[in-house]
Write an enzyme that holds these catalytic residues in place. Structure first.
Site, PDB file in Angstrom:
ATOM      1  N   HIS A   1      -2.142   6.992   3.251  1.00 39.16           N
ATOM      2  CA  HIS A   1      -0.709   7.058   3.531  1.00 39.16           C
ATOM      3  C   HIS A   1      -0.158   8.335   2.896  1.00 39.16           C
ATOM      4  O   HIS A   1      -0.281   8.537   1.675  1.00 39.16           O
ATOM      5  CB  HIS A   1       0.023   5.862   2.931  1.00 39.16           C
ATOM      6  CG  HIS A   1      -0.271   4.551   3.608  1.00 39.16           C
ATOM      7  ND1 HIS A   1      -0.992   4.442   4.771  1.00 39.16           N
ATOM      8  CD2 HIS A   1       0.102   3.281   3.274  1.00 39.16           C
ATOM      9  CE1 HIS A   1      -1.062   3.159   5.122  1.00 39.16           C
ATOM     10  NE2 HIS A   1      -0.407   2.439   4.232  1.00 39.16           N
TER      11      HIS A   1
ATOM     12  N   CYS B   1       0.808  -1.233   0.000  1.00 42.49           N
ATOM     13  CA  CYS B   1       0.000   0.000   0.000  1.00 42.49           C
ATOM     14  C   CYS B   1       0.839   1.280   0.000  1.00 42.49           C
ATOM     15  O   CYS B   1       0.413   2.297  -0.551  1.00 42.49           O
ATOM     16  CB  CYS B   1      -0.961  -0.009   1.174  1.00 42.49           C
ATOM     17  SG  CYS B   1      -0.205  -0.484   2.729  1.00 42.49           S
TER      18      CYS B   1
HETATM   19  P1  NAP Z   1      -6.859 -10.714   7.702  1.00 39.62           P
HETATM   20  O1  NAP Z   1      -7.907  -9.747   8.118  1.00 39.62           O
HETATM   21  O2  NAP Z   1      -6.124 -11.468   8.750  1.00 39.62           O
HETATM   22  O3  NAP Z   1      -7.558 -11.785   6.699  1.00 39.62           O
HETATM   23  C1  NAP Z   1      -6.895 -12.941   6.255  1.00 39.62           C
HETATM   24  C2  NAP Z   1      -7.809 -13.780   5.382  1.00 39.62           C
HETATM   25  O4  NAP Z   1      -7.099 -14.994   5.055  1.00 39.62           O
HETATM   26  C3  NAP Z   1      -9.122 -14.211   6.061  1.00 39.62           C
HETATM   27  O5  NAP Z   1     -10.157 -14.257   5.122  1.00 39.62           O
HETATM   28  C4  NAP Z   1      -8.795 -15.624   6.543  1.00 39.62           C
HETATM   29  O6  NAP Z   1      -9.931 -16.462   6.666  1.00 39.62           O
HETATM   30  C5  NAP Z   1      -7.940 -16.113   5.394  1.00 39.62           C
HETATM   31  N1  NAP Z   1      -7.139 -17.257   5.802  1.00 39.62           N
HETATM   32  C6  NAP Z   1      -6.317 -17.373   6.874  1.00 39.62           C
HETATM   33  N2  NAP Z   1      -5.802 -18.621   6.936  1.00 39.62           N
HETATM   34  C7  NAP Z   1      -6.320 -19.313   5.891  1.00 39.62           C
HETATM   35  C8  NAP Z   1      -6.185 -20.648   5.413  1.00 39.62           C
HETATM   36  N3  NAP Z   1      -5.408 -21.543   6.048  1.00 39.62           N
HETATM   37  N4  NAP Z   1      -6.850 -20.996   4.302  1.00 39.62           N
HETATM   38  C9  NAP Z   1      -7.641 -20.124   3.662  1.00 39.62           C
HETATM   39  N5  NAP Z   1      -7.815 -18.840   4.056  1.00 39.62           N
HETATM   40  C10 NAP Z   1      -7.164 -18.441   5.164  1.00 39.62           C
HETATM   41  O7  NAP Z   1      -5.751 -10.009   6.791  1.00 39.62           O
HETATM   42  P2  NAP Z   1      -5.885  -8.666   5.906  1.00 39.62           P
HETATM   43  O8  NAP Z   1      -5.511  -7.494   6.710  1.00 39.62           O
HETATM   44  O9  NAP Z   1      -7.194  -8.675   5.196  1.00 39.62           O
HETATM   45  O10 NAP Z   1      -4.699  -8.880   4.849  1.00 39.62           O
HETATM   46  C11 NAP Z   1      -4.797  -9.862   3.819  1.00 39.62           C
HETATM   47  C12 NAP Z   1      -3.583  -9.823   2.929  1.00 39.62           C
HETATM   48  O11 NAP Z   1      -3.468  -8.562   2.284  1.00 39.62           O
HETATM   49  C13 NAP Z   1      -2.266 -10.004   3.674  1.00 39.62           C
HETATM   50  O12 NAP Z   1      -1.408 -10.785   2.881  1.00 39.62           O
HETATM   51  C14 NAP Z   1      -1.756  -8.587   3.863  1.00 39.62           C
HETATM   52  O13 NAP Z   1      -0.360  -8.550   3.991  1.00 39.62           O
HETATM   53  C15 NAP Z   1      -2.218  -7.932   2.591  1.00 39.62           C
HETATM   54  N6  NAP Z   1      -2.436  -6.501   2.689  1.00 39.62           N
HETATM   55  C16 NAP Z   1      -3.168  -5.935   3.693  1.00 39.62           C
HETATM   56  C17 NAP Z   1      -3.424  -4.557   3.685  1.00 39.62           C
HETATM   57  C18 NAP Z   1      -4.277  -3.904   4.708  1.00 39.62           C
HETATM   58  O14 NAP Z   1      -4.536  -2.699   4.539  1.00 39.62           O
HETATM   59  N7  NAP Z   1      -4.731  -4.598   5.744  1.00 39.62           N
HETATM   60  C19 NAP Z   1      -2.934  -3.762   2.677  1.00 39.62           C
HETATM   61  C20 NAP Z   1      -2.222  -4.348   1.687  1.00 39.62           C
HETATM   62  C21 NAP Z   1      -1.987  -5.708   1.703  1.00 39.62           C
HETATM   63  P3  NAP Z   1     -10.622 -16.760   8.131  1.00 39.62           P
HETATM   64  O15 NAP Z   1     -11.427 -15.546   8.479  1.00 39.62           O
HETATM   65  O16 NAP Z   1     -11.468 -17.943   7.864  1.00 39.62           O
HETATM   66  O17 NAP Z   1      -9.508 -17.009   9.105  1.00 39.62           O
END
Ligand code: NAP
Length: 348
Positions: A240, A148
């Protein structure tokens, strides 16, 4: 008439997954039909599988049953918002099975044969895909969007690339929504600045060089500029802000740089892609702009706002750039990537 394309989301229950759902509502090309998450969520109605963070839960997804993230019944095009601990294997399995995986996760961004795309800046990097499919024996493919904070930096630097960028120093003031939910503890961030975001500085430095680099058949030759990033978490909800100093091999005049920002447009604008802002870089001439609270929601969160271009006594020029971290830095970025791919015939 445009044929509608069914899409799914891997990691649909997380923060970024929810942002995908929001961003895809009413999309003119893409119909969201499938939601995948872990086996903790699979089998539940979406409304029961997560805590929704953004007002009313869209009815189009509330009663969809969450699936396990296994290829089989998902649409061919899937957006990935998977946790980094599982994204490598799951995304590869989907690509192997013939899916087009448009990922927001960090896992494959720096792979030699995977495009790390900002559609306005390096649309030609999609040409890596045929080689990726050949080398990996995949019918499908993986395409990624940057971190991001990298998105804002590359949208600010992209218009200036013709002047020969040689050195960049960037300092970020990153919103708390970038840390997901619940993110940084309120006791840690309220009235405070945290001068460390694990892995972020390395990602910004390497991803920027790749995005601004040149397509060379089977890989990207990184931009030969030195990039130094300082990353800080601040008490802002969305957006940001980054202060950037840049050195050039040519010595452009202030007016040339300003014109480069103001006249910048690229393939997504020429093709009028649905999520492309008419002006991807918007220069604000007020002395105290851009600001997250005033500017970040403009243009559906898809533009980069630049201001305060002035000489730098150490490098050549300095400026400020602001972008929306969960829209242009996550869900909106991936959707625009998929729109570009569709306009290239890659989803046919
Ligand atoms: P998050 O809220 O922790 O969500 C993670 C997702 O992955 C949930 O849907 C979770 O499902 C799923 N998951 C976890 N373990 C799994 C498994 N074994 N099999 C299948 N699905 C699984 O994370 P987030 O903040 O949305 O971030 C997601 C990704 O985007 C990350 O790689 C992060 O680095 C990237 N990212 C985030 C942001 C941000 O602003 N937050 C910005 C850019 C990039 P359950 O609910 O069932 O556990």
């Amino acid at each position: 008439m445009q044929t509608r394309i069914e899409v799914g989301i891997l990691g649909a229950t997380g923060m970024v997954g929810q942002n995908f759902i929001r961003f895809l509502q009413g999309h003119p090309w893409f119909d969201l039909k499938w939601l995948g998450a872990s086996d903790r969520s699979a089998g539940k109605k979406y409304r029961d599988a997560m805590t929704w963070h953004f007002g009313a839960l869209p009815e189009t997804v509330a009663d969809l049953t969450v699936a396990e993230c296994k290829p089989g019944n998902a649409p061919r095009l899937v957006f990935s918002a998977l946790d980094a601990s599982v994204a490598t294997e799951i995304e590869r399995a989907f690509a192997q099975a013939g899916h087009v995986v448009v990922s927001n996760s960090k896992n494959h961004r720096m792979d030699r044969d995977v495009p790390l795309l900002v559609p306005e800046i390096n649309p030609d990097h999609l040409r890596l895909v045929p080689g990726q499919q050949r080398a990996r024996g995949w019918k499908g493919q993986i395409v990624t969007n940057p971190n991001c904070s990298t998105v804002g930096l590359t949208m600010g630097l992209g218009p200036l690339k013709p002047f020969g960028i040689t050195r960049v120093i960037v300092t970020t003031m990153q919103a708390i929504s970038g840390a997901g939910y619940p993110g940084v503890a309120s006791m840690d961030i309220t009235g405070n600045v945290i001068p460390y975001i694990g892995g972020e500085e390395e990602k910004m430095e390497q991803e920027t060089q790749k995005i601004l680099g040149e397509f060379r058949g089977d890989h990207i030759e990184p931009l030969a500029a030195r990039v130094s990033a300082h990353c800080n978490r601040v008490q802002v909800v969305d957006g940001h802000t980054e202060t950037v100093s840049v050195e050039f091999s040519s010595k452009p005049a202030h007016a040339e740089l300003r014109a480069a920002f103001e006249n910048f447009a690229s393939v997504p604008q020429e093709r009028k892609l649905p999520s492309a802002p008419p002006h991807p870089v918007i220069y604000l001439s007020e002395a105290n702009r851009p600001q997250p609270r005033k500017d970040v929601e403009r243009e559906r969160g898809m533009a980069a706002f630049v201001g305060r271009l002035r000489p730098c006594p150490v490098l050549d020029y300095k400026f400020v750039v602001l972008s929306h971290n969960t829209i242009r830095g996550a869900a909106g970025a991936a959707v625009l990537n998929a729109e570009l791919m569709h306009s290239e015939g890659m989803l046919d």
